[in-house]
Design a protein around this motif. Structure first.
Motif, PDB file in Angstrom:
ATOM      1  N   GLN A 119       0.808  -1.238   0.000  1.00  0.00           N
ATOM      2  CA  GLN A 119       0.000   0.000   0.000  1.00  0.00           C
ATOM      3  C   GLN A 119       0.834   1.277   0.000  1.00  0.00           C
ATOM      4  O   GLN A 119       0.500   2.219  -0.695  1.00  0.00           O
ATOM      5  CB  GLN A 119      -1.033   0.045   1.156  1.00  0.00           C
ATOM      6  CG  GLN A 119      -1.774  -1.252   1.430  1.00  0.00           C
ATOM      7  CD  GLN A 119      -2.428  -1.906   0.214  1.00  0.00           C
ATOM      8  OE1 GLN A 119      -2.415  -1.344  -0.873  1.00  0.00           O
ATOM      9  NE2 GLN A 119      -2.976  -3.102   0.366  1.00  0.00           N
ATOM     10  N   SER A 120       1.885   1.340   0.793  1.00  0.00           N
ATOM     11  CA  SER A 120       2.732   2.534   0.739  1.00  0.00           C
ATOM     12  C   SER A 120       4.095   2.235   1.355  1.00  0.00           C
ATOM     13  O   SER A 120       4.193   1.398   2.258  1.00  0.00           O
ATOM     14  CB  SER A 120       2.086   3.680   1.502  1.00  0.00           C
ATOM     15  OG  SER A 120       2.963   4.798   1.524  1.00  0.00           O
ATOM     16  N   ASN A 122       5.610   4.728   2.764  1.00  0.00           N
ATOM     17  CA  ASN A 122       5.742   5.915   3.608  1.00  0.00           C
ATOM     18  C   ASN A 122       5.030   5.647   4.933  1.00  0.00           C
ATOM     19  O   ASN A 122       3.850   5.284   4.957  1.00  0.00           O
ATOM     20  CB  ASN A 122       5.110   7.106   2.864  1.00  0.00           C
ATOM     21  CG  ASN A 122       5.101   8.360   3.692  1.00  0.00           C
ATOM     22  OD1 ASN A 122       4.302   8.498   4.609  1.00  0.00           O
ATOM     23  ND2 ASN A 122       5.992   9.276   3.380  1.00  0.00           N
ATOM     24  N   ASP A 125       1.724   7.511   5.546  1.00  0.00           N
ATOM     25  CA  ASP A 125       0.609   6.962   4.748  1.00  0.00           C
ATOM     26  C   ASP A 125       0.039   5.712   5.429  1.00  0.00           C
ATOM     27  O   ASP A 125      -1.176   5.549   5.550  1.00  0.00           O
ATOM     28  CB  ASP A 125       1.087   6.520   3.351  1.00  0.00           C
ATOM     29  CG  ASP A 125       1.349   7.677   2.416  1.00  0.00           C
ATOM     30  OD1 ASP A 125       0.999   8.815   2.757  1.00  0.00           O
ATOM     31  OD2 ASP A 125       1.931   7.411   1.327  1.00  0.00           O
ATOM     32  N   LEU A 157      -0.277  -0.865  -4.346  1.00  0.00           N
ATOM     33  CA  LEU A 157      -0.026   0.462  -3.780  1.00  0.00           C
ATOM     34  C   LEU A 157      -1.310   1.279  -3.843  1.00  0.00           C
ATOM     35  O   LEU A 157      -2.155   1.058  -4.718  1.00  0.00           O
ATOM     36  CB  LEU A 157       1.045   1.200  -4.587  1.00  0.00           C
ATOM     37  CG  LEU A 157       2.507   0.783  -4.452  1.00  0.00           C
ATOM     38  CD1 LEU A 157       3.379   1.710  -5.279  1.00  0.00           C
ATOM     39  CD2 LEU A 157       2.969   0.791  -2.992  1.00  0.00           C
ATOM     40  N   TYR A 159      -2.701   5.375  -3.871  1.00  0.00           N
ATOM     41  CA  TYR A 159      -2.371   6.810  -3.877  1.00  0.00           C
ATOM     42  C   TYR A 159      -3.622   7.624  -3.558  1.00  0.00           C
ATOM     43  O   TYR A 159      -4.698   7.059  -3.376  1.00  0.00           O
ATOM     44  CB  TYR A 159      -1.734   7.227  -5.206  1.00  0.00           C
ATOM     45  CG  TYR A 159      -2.610   7.071  -6.428  1.00  0.00           C
ATOM     46  CD1 TYR A 159      -2.665   5.868  -7.120  1.00  0.00           C
ATOM     47  CD2 TYR A 159      -3.381   8.130  -6.894  1.00  0.00           C
ATOM     48  CE1 TYR A 159      -3.463   5.721  -8.236  1.00  0.00           C
ATOM     49  CE2 TYR A 159      -4.187   7.991  -8.021  1.00  0.00           C
ATOM     50  CZ  TYR A 159      -4.217   6.782  -8.685  1.00  0.00           C
ATOM     51  OH  TYR A 159      -5.021   6.631  -9.786  1.00  0.00           O
ATOM     52  N   ILE A 161      -3.915   9.297  -0.797  1.00  0.00           N
ATOM     53  CA  ILE A 161      -4.137   9.122   0.642  1.00  0.00           C
ATOM     54  C   ILE A 161      -4.141  10.518   1.278  1.00  0.00           C
ATOM     55  O   ILE A 161      -3.274  11.339   0.947  1.00  0.00           O
ATOM     56  CB  ILE A 161      -2.991   8.259   1.244  1.00  0.00           C
ATOM     57  CG1 ILE A 161      -2.974   6.874   0.602  1.00  0.00           C
ATOM     58  CG2 ILE A 161      -3.116   8.163   2.761  1.00  0.00           C
ATOM     59  CD1 ILE A 161      -1.738   6.041   0.936  1.00  0.00           C
ATOM     60  N   GLN A 164      -1.082  12.984   1.553  1.00  0.00           N
ATOM     61  CA  GLN A 164      -0.007  12.597   0.626  1.00  0.00           C
ATOM     62  C   GLN A 164       0.254  13.742  -0.369  1.00  0.00           C
ATOM     63  O   GLN A 164      -0.691  14.359  -0.857  1.00  0.00           O
ATOM     64  CB  GLN A 164      -0.456  11.347  -0.136  1.00  0.00           C
ATOM     65  CG  GLN A 164       0.651  10.529  -0.743  1.00  0.00           C
ATOM     66  CD  GLN A 164       0.088   9.249  -1.389  1.00  0.00           C
ATOM     67  OE1 GLN A 164      -0.923   9.288  -2.074  1.00  0.00           O
ATOM     68  NE2 GLN A 164       0.756   8.138  -1.165  1.00  0.00           N
ATOM     69  N   TRP A 169       4.257  10.549  -3.201  1.00  0.00           N
ATOM     70  CA  TRP A 169       3.826   9.498  -4.125  1.00  0.00           C
ATOM     71  C   TRP A 169       4.954   9.110  -5.079  1.00  0.00           C
ATOM     72  O   TRP A 169       5.186   7.934  -5.358  1.00  0.00           O
ATOM     73  CB  TRP A 169       2.558   9.922  -4.871  1.00  0.00           C
ATOM     74  CG  TRP A 169       2.106   8.925  -5.898  1.00  0.00           C
ATOM     75  CD1 TRP A 169       1.945   9.136  -7.232  1.00  0.00           C
ATOM     76  CD2 TRP A 169       1.788   7.531  -5.678  1.00  0.00           C
ATOM     77  NE1 TRP A 169       1.541   7.978  -7.854  1.00  0.00           N
ATOM     78  CE2 TRP A 169       1.432   6.978  -6.926  1.00  0.00           C
ATOM     79  CE3 TRP A 169       1.767   6.702  -4.550  1.00  0.00           C
ATOM     80  CZ2 TRP A 169       1.070   5.637  -7.075  1.00  0.00           C
ATOM     81  CZ3 TRP A 169       1.407   5.361  -4.703  1.00  0.00           C
ATOM     82  CH2 TRP A 169       1.064   4.844  -5.955  1.00  0.00           C
ATOM     83  N   ASN A 172       7.292   6.908  -3.360  1.00  0.00           N
ATOM     84  CA  ASN A 172       6.693   5.579  -3.279  1.00  0.00           C
ATOM     85  C   ASN A 172       6.975   4.764  -4.538  1.00  0.00           C
ATOM     86  O   ASN A 172       7.373   3.603  -4.470  1.00  0.00           O
ATOM     87  CB  ASN A 172       5.173   5.721  -3.152  1.00  0.00           C
ATOM     88  CG  ASN A 172       4.700   5.411  -1.765  1.00  0.00           C
ATOM     89  OD1 ASN A 172       5.128   4.420  -1.185  1.00  0.00           O
ATOM     90  ND2 ASN A 172       3.836   6.239  -1.228  1.00  0.00           N
ATOM     91  N   THR A 221       1.969   8.140 -12.249  1.00  0.00           N
ATOM     92  CA  THR A 221       2.063   6.675 -12.162  1.00  0.00           C
ATOM     93  C   THR A 221       2.197   6.068 -13.555  1.00  0.00           C
ATOM     94  O   THR A 221       3.085   5.249 -13.815  1.00  0.00           O
ATOM     95  CB  THR A 221       0.801   6.092 -11.484  1.00  0.00           C
ATOM     96  OG1 THR A 221       0.522   6.853 -10.324  1.00  0.00           O
ATOM     97  CG2 THR A 221       0.973   4.637 -11.132  1.00  0.00           C
TER      98      THR A 221
END
Ligand code: SF4
Length: 379
Positions: A119-120, A122, A125, A157, A159, A161, A164, A169, A172, A221
């Protein structure tokens, strides 16, 4: 070719954004497994003629089951149905719930694809999402999976969030690319109805990020992953060439699939049905020898057409003549002007009846689908 999905409805702790059916109480695992085995038996006559090409063990958190429990389920499927020798068999794992030994046991028992719910990368996050694991645990799971020999790895993952930024991102994506997984699913965070996250948004405890930033993240992305050699083969899915998820492609190509476990969905020809979304009623129904089906629907020709258009656009492989012959309908006259206009506005390429979205087109994918299906009536 067909697919089997198993829904394992247990999680260590519910994440605030999740609307999948799962419970934290693991005292019912025994009852669930007993019911699941009964359900598999009841499907013998329904799936008898089908060649099973993919099995997907999802949830919930399937990695909470012991290896013995997983192997027993796989053996039961093998002895009940025609599972292809080279079937794609995936299990979802959450970081922090598996170690190297468990991962190699999966591999030894025929599971050849691993989907890791990272999922992340970070820490903040993960905290906002209320995930149970840390970044270090996520990295450890990926490295362990690679070291025991998994060579078909998906990383999930999320995004958009809350909190964020575009640079978080981007970091990530870069960290994930260091591991070169064969497959990446990157979804934007959806604020689902009746989740704790929705309540937090409604009471202004959390503010969702704005749609422009979300679009910027999506564009980044697509650009970064395709530049890194991944094929963008579905709105939210990317893979190294040849590593598309066969299981998901079967869903999106209207192949038959059979879902076991509470809340699991099934589809055969034009019929869709789904199981009760409650572990107790699931077990009770199976205990009395009945399938735990909550409801079903028959898809009309129009429903099938609309879904086929949606799936084709989302997988970026819309071919007009294929749809015309499948549904015995003429589409070119109604769609030509739409595609030509979109092509001149830079959303797609349109050549010989084949439509190819570019990144700008993917950003408005849903409105393209709406426009296309609204022009066609199959009466
Ligand atoms: S671990 Fe996955 S299935 Fe379980 S609550 Fe979190 S998002 Fe939902």
């Amino acid at each position: 070719l067909s697919s089997i999905y198993l829904h394992i409805p247990f999680c260590e702790r519910k994440c605030i954004y999740c609307d999948f059916y799962s419970i934290e109480n693991k005292s019912k695992v025994g009852n669930f497994l007993q019911a699941l085995h009964q359900e598999i038996d009841l499907y013998k006559s329904i799936i008898d003629d089908e060649d099973i090409e993919t099995i997907y063990i999802g949830g919930g958190t399937p990695s909470l089951l012991t290896i013995k429990e997983i192997v027993k389920i796989l053996n039961h499927l093998q002895t009940t149905f025609h599972i292809k020798q080279d079937a794609e068999i995936t299990i979802e794992v959450n970081p922090g719930t598996v170690n190297k030994q468990r991962l190699s046991e999966y591999l030894e028992n025929g599971i050849n694809r691993l989907s890791i719910g990272v999922q992340s990368f970070n820490e903040n996050d993960l905290h906002v999402l209320s995930r149970i694991h840390s970044v270090t645990q996520a990295i450890d799971t990926i490295e362990s999976a690679k070291s025991v020999g998994f060579n078909n790895l998906n990383i999930d993952l999320i995004y958009a969030i809350p909190g964020q930024t575009i640079s978080i991102w981007q970091e990530n994506l870069e960290r994930m690319l260091e591991f070169q997984p064969q497959h990446i699913s990157a979804y934007s965070l959806i604020i689902e109805e009746n989740t704790p996250l929705e309540k937090m948004v409604k009471t202004n405890l959390v503010s969702p990020i704005d749609s422009e930033l979300e679009a910027e993240m999506y564009s980044l992305t697509m650009e970064r992953l395709t530049n890194a050699g991944y094929v963008h083969y579905e709105v939210s899915n990317y893979s190294k060439p040849g590593f598309q998820s066969k299981h998901n492609c079967n869903y999106w190509n209207h192949s038959d699939y059979f879902g076991f476990g509470p809340s699991a969905h099934s589809f055969q020809q034009v019929k869709r049905w789904w199981n009760v979304r409650d572990l107790n009623s699931y077990c009770e129904k199976l205990c009395s020898g009945k399938l735990p089906i909550e409801n079903s629907e028959i898809l009309s020709k129009e429903d099938m057409f609309n879904e086929s258009v949606m799936f084709a656009i989302r997988q970026n492989k819309l071919q007009i003549d294929g749809l015309e012959s499948k549904f015995n309908v003429s589409l070119s006259d109604s769609w030509n002007t739409i595609f030509k206009e979109m092509e001149s506005n830079g959303y797609l390429r349109y050549e010989n009846g084949i439509v190819k979205l570019n990144n700008k087109g993917f950003l408005i994918c849903d409105s393209i689908i709406e426009k296309l299906v609204s022009r066609i009536s199959l009466q």
